[in-house]
Design a protein around this motif. Structure first.
Motif, PDB file in Angstrom:
ATOM      1  N   MET B 294      10.646   3.605  -1.480  1.00 61.06           N
ATOM      2  CA  MET B 294       9.384   3.938  -0.818  1.00 61.06           C
ATOM      3  C   MET B 294       8.660   5.046  -1.572  1.00 61.06           C
ATOM      4  O   MET B 294       7.435   5.018  -1.699  1.00 61.06           O
ATOM      5  CB  MET B 294       9.653   4.403   0.618  1.00 61.06           C
ATOM      6  N   LYS B 296       8.700   5.595  -4.742  1.00 60.82           N
ATOM      7  CA  LYS B 296       8.046   5.029  -5.928  1.00 60.82           C
ATOM      8  C   LYS B 296       6.709   4.410  -5.561  1.00 60.82           C
ATOM      9  O   LYS B 296       5.701   4.618  -6.239  1.00 60.82           O
ATOM     10  CB  LYS B 296       8.923   3.936  -6.531  1.00 60.82           C
ATOM     11  N   CYS B 297       6.692   3.615  -4.456  1.00 60.24           N
ATOM     12  CA  CYS B 297       5.440   2.977  -4.043  1.00 60.24           C
ATOM     13  C   CYS B 297       4.397   4.030  -3.743  1.00 60.24           C
ATOM     14  O   CYS B 297       3.242   3.923  -4.164  1.00 60.24           O
ATOM     15  CB  CYS B 297       5.657   2.145  -2.779  1.00 60.24           C
ATOM     16  N   ARG B 298       4.833   5.056  -3.021  1.00 56.55           N
ATOM     17  CA  ARG B 298       3.884   6.088  -2.630  1.00 56.55           C
ATOM     18  C   ARG B 298       3.294   6.765  -3.852  1.00 56.55           C
ATOM     19  O   ARG B 298       2.113   7.078  -3.900  1.00 56.55           O
ATOM     20  CB  ARG B 298       4.590   7.121  -1.754  1.00 56.55           C
ATOM     21  N   ARG B 299       4.124   6.979  -4.867  1.00 62.03           N
ATOM     22  CA  ARG B 299       3.660   7.652  -6.080  1.00 62.03           C
ATOM     23  C   ARG B 299       2.533   6.866  -6.726  1.00 62.03           C
ATOM     24  O   ARG B 299       1.523   7.422  -7.123  1.00 62.03           O
ATOM     25  CB  ARG B 299       4.828   7.816  -7.044  1.00 62.03           C
ATOM     26  N   PHE B 300       2.693   5.541  -6.809  1.00 61.19           N
ATOM     27  CA  PHE B 300       1.649   4.740  -7.436  1.00 61.19           C
ATOM     28  C   PHE B 300       0.419   4.620  -6.568  1.00 61.19           C
ATOM     29  O   PHE B 300      -0.705   4.543  -7.058  1.00 61.19           O
ATOM     30  CB  PHE B 300       2.189   3.357  -7.821  1.00 61.19           C
ATOM     31  N   LEU B 301       0.619   4.607  -5.263  1.00 65.00           N
ATOM     32  CA  LEU B 301      -0.550   4.589  -4.381  1.00 65.00           C
ATOM     33  C   LEU B 301      -1.367   5.854  -4.564  1.00 65.00           C
ATOM     34  O   LEU B 301      -2.598   5.811  -4.635  1.00 65.00           O
ATOM     35  CB  LEU B 301      -0.094   4.462  -2.922  1.00 65.00           C
ATOM     36  N   GLU B 303      -1.472   7.691  -7.240  1.00 63.01           N
ATOM     37  CA  GLU B 303      -2.125   7.607  -8.548  1.00 63.01           C
ATOM     38  C   GLU B 303      -3.393   6.779  -8.472  1.00 63.01           C
ATOM     39  O   GLU B 303      -4.435   7.135  -8.994  1.00 63.01           O
ATOM     40  CB  GLU B 303      -1.185   6.942  -9.551  1.00 63.01           C
TER      41      GLU B 303
END
Lengths: 133, 310
Positions: B294, B296-301, B303
């Motif tokens: 989760m 990782k997903c948040r990091r790209f969101l 970005e």
């Protein structure tokens, strides 16, 4: 995937700098010249199949997406290329964002169910007066 | 079984199975699909951090085991310390601080036992301290660690791991620094021993199997899978617990019975087996691993949001 000569490299990435001056670009977007925003290749740094495959799976569930695939450029390099092509004029960033959100929702859902289940199990075990692990 | 359910409708019925003796833990995740289960096994556990010995300062090592071999062995010892309470050490930081480092001391000297029998040849009798175990490691609290962690909580997970063997006159005297790291960097940081998953087996009997054939059938599968019951004086085979089967395909070697059984797997029911090294209990490990994905997903969101703001 794309010819280097034809590329109009639109590198829009956020460079987050750490206190010691480390530079980490997490996300880049590459678009071939002449196409509009519905075909984009995302370069995700410091990522591998863990996120790549899960994300690809979630994005493919979107009916607006015509093509979605990912590849690790080289095993020594820790980055993946994720390409999304949409039908019509939908900008490719949108299914990408939606895929990320949905993957987070799935994870959250499983996490909640898992933790609830663990709690139930521990309560059951405690009530049966067995020693907990 | 085509997957057409939306995320919200997924019946993720998480059922907990049996718990083994040594922290081997089995969880069922029905309703999931292979797309993200590959992400949920070994790879994810690589990203859950633990504490492990990184630097060994050797003051005196006159044992047979060379310094570097000894250091390598020490690094692999699982350390019982909750990694969530520590920070990662900053790169280039040589001196550890109390927030990112644990210190252990190992000081053992082997001597001859003066009370041993004259003609004994048993090393346990002849020598004292000739086997160096992890119980000889003592924790040296740094800064305010003594207040934060009660006596006895920071230690190697097992105290009977053999580190080295000594003979009289040999000594090991060293200081160890533990830092937080992830399994991707070095396998010593991995919080799991083995993590694997399999699909739920589905065994159906296509025709009733009775009598001697029923006994034969039950022997072709793992114990407990097929039960032989007495129904009206006849022995009848029944599939009792297909989950226990390990699919040895023994049934296909039997000419008569192979047509009576259908071996299959339920496509959307995964059974995860997580064996912890003892640092964190397996249920905590699975929760942490899901949180890593989760994150990782948040990091790209984040970005994406930041990029679109420009």
């Amino acid at each position: 995937m794309e010819e280097d000569q034809e590329l109009e490299r639109k590198i829009s990435g956020l460079k987050t700098s750490m206190a010691e001056g480390e530079r980490k670009t997490a996300l880049e977007m590459v678009q071939a010249a002449g196409t509009d925003r519905h075909c984009v290749t995302f370069v995700l740094h410091e990522e591998d199949h863990t996120l790549g495959n899960s994300l690809r799976y979630m994005i493919m569930k979107n009916p607006e997406v015509e093509f979605c695939g990912y590849t690790t450029t080289h095993p020594s390099e820790s980055k993946i290329n994720l390409r999304i092509q949409t039908r019509g004029a939908l900008p490719a960033v949108e299914p990408f964002q939606r895929g990320l959100n949905e993957l987070m929702n799935v994870c959250q859902h499983v996490l909640d169910k898992f933790e609830a289940s663990i709690k139930n199990y521990k309560e059951q075990k405690a009530s049966r007066n067995e020693s907990t692990f | 079984m085509a997957a057409t359910q939306a995320v919200e409708e997924m019946r993720s019925r998480v059922v907990l199975g049996e718990f083994g003796v040594r922290n081997v833990h089995t969880t069922d995740f029905p309703g999931n699909y292979s797309g993200y289960d590959d992400a949920w096994d070994q790879e994810r556990f690589e990203k859950v951090p633990t504490m492990a010995v990184e630097k060994v300062l050797v003051y005196n090592n006159t044992s047979i085991v060379q310094d570097e071999i000894l250091a390598h062995r020490l690094g692999l010892i699982p350390i019982h310390a909750d990694p969530r309470l520590f920070e990662y050490r900053n790169q280039g930081d040589e001196e550890g601080t109390e927030i990112d480092t644990l210190q252990f001391r190992l000081q053992v000297r082997c001597t001859r036992n003066p009370h041993a029998a004259k003609d004994s040849s048993d090393p346990n009798e002849l020598y004292m301290n000739h086997k160096v175990y992890t119980r000889h490691m003592t924790w040296i609290p740094l800064g305010n660690q003594a207040d934060l962690f009660p006596e006895g909580t920071i230690r190697p997970v097992h105290d009977d791991i053999l580190i080295a063997q000594l003979r009289p006159g040999q000594e090991i005297d060293l200081l160890m620094h533990c830092v937080k790291g992830i399994g991707k960097d070095h396998a010593k940081f991995s919080p799991v021993a083995t993590a694997s998953y399999r699909l739920l087996p589905d065994i159906t009997l296509l025709e009733p199997v009775e009598g001697e054939a029923a006994e034969e059938l039950s022997r072709c599968f793992s114990p407990g899978v097929v039960e032989v019951q007495e129904v009206q004086g006849k022995k009848v085979a029944r599939v009792a617990n297909p989950r226990l089967d390990t699919f040895s395909r023994e049934i296909f070697r039997n000419e008569k019975l192979k047509k009576a059984v259908r071996l299959a797997r339920v496509r959307d029911h995964y059974i995860f087996s997580v064996e912890s090294t003892g640092v964190l209990p397996p249920d905590v490990l699975v929760s942490e691993a899901i949180k890593v994905l989760m994150g990782k997903c948040r990091r790209f969101l984040d970005e994406l949001d930041a990029v679109q703001m420009d």
